[in-house]
Design a protein around this motif. Sequence first.
Motif, PDB file in Angstrom:
ATOM      1  N   THR A 112      24.182   6.771  27.873  1.00 17.28           N
ATOM      2  CA  THR A 112      25.151   5.794  27.400  1.00 17.28           C
ATOM      3  C   THR A 112      25.091   5.640  25.890  1.00 17.28           C
ATOM      4  OG1 THR A 112      23.566   4.023  27.801  1.00 17.28           O
ATOM      5  CG2 THR A 112      25.138   4.504  29.544  1.00 17.28           C
ATOM      6  N   ASP A 167      27.998  15.962  21.937  1.00 19.95           N
ATOM      7  CA  ASP A 167      29.198  16.501  22.585  1.00 19.95           C
ATOM      8  C   ASP A 167      28.942  16.815  24.059  1.00 19.95           C
ATOM      9  OD1 ASP A 167      30.413  16.307  20.136  1.00 19.95           O
ATOM     10  OD2 ASP A 167      30.342  18.452  19.699  1.00 19.95           O
ATOM     11  N   ARG A 206      28.787  13.553  26.097  1.00 16.27           N
ATOM     12  CA  ARG A 206      30.134  13.000  26.297  1.00 16.27           C
ATOM     13  C   ARG A 206      30.894  13.812  27.345  1.00 16.27           C
ATOM     14  NH1 ARG A 206      31.768  11.791  20.032  1.00 16.27           N
ATOM     15  NH2 ARG A 206      30.667   9.797  19.874  1.00 16.27           N
ATOM     16  N   ASN A 251      29.679  13.089  30.815  1.00 16.24           N
ATOM     17  CA  ASN A 251      30.051  11.743  31.244  1.00 16.24           C
ATOM     18  C   ASN A 251      31.557  11.587  31.408  1.00 16.24           C
ATOM     19  OD1 ASN A 251      27.458  10.692  31.424  1.00 16.24           O
ATOM     20  ND2 ASN A 251      27.389  10.239  29.239  1.00 16.24           N
ATOM     21  N   GLU A 284      33.868  11.918  29.083  1.00 16.72           N
ATOM     22  CA  GLU A 284      34.468  11.335  27.891  1.00 16.72           C
ATOM     23  C   GLU A 284      34.968  12.451  26.983  1.00 16.72           C
ATOM     24  OE1 GLU A 284      31.319   9.129  26.157  1.00 16.72           O
ATOM     25  OE2 GLU A 284      31.013   7.909  27.934  1.00 16.72           O
ATOM     26  N   PRO A 285      35.931  12.145  26.102  1.00 14.30           N
ATOM     27  CA  PRO A 285      36.371  13.179  25.151  1.00 14.30           C
ATOM     28  C   PRO A 285      35.239  13.514  24.173  1.00 14.30           C
ATOM     29  CG  PRO A 285      37.500  11.101  24.756  1.00 14.30           C
ATOM     30  CD  PRO A 285      36.675  10.919  25.982  1.00 14.30           C
ATOM     31  N   TRP A 286      35.031  14.793  23.904  1.00 17.25           N
ATOM     32  CA  TRP A 286      33.937  15.191  23.022  1.00 17.25           C
ATOM     33  C   TRP A 286      34.444  15.694  21.672  1.00 17.25           C
ATOM     34  CZ3 TRP A 286      35.697  18.120  27.038  1.00 17.25           C
ATOM     35  CH2 TRP A 286      36.153  19.394  26.746  1.00 17.25           C
TER      36      TRP A 286
END
Length: 74
Positions: free
Chosen positions: A13, A63, A66, A69, A71-73
């Motif tokens: 996180t 990266d 992210r 997870n 998420e955008p990297w």
Amino acid sequence: MTNRLDPAATAVTEPTTGLYRLAAVAALCGMSPALYEAAAVRGEVPEVLHIGPRGLRFVRALDLNRFLNGEPWK
């Protein structure tokens, strides 16, 4: 740096600095280093960094975390 990643430790996180070796990242993603590198060229996974005169290959930890997870990297 290590050449092995603990899959349980990849759901991070907090932002992480550092680099992971390409072989470890590819194994974590279930593909060969060559396949991962081809996917990185297409923009499907985080980019591969070529460092030094020997062309050592790494992926940025931030990266990768992210990406894993969802998420955008970029």
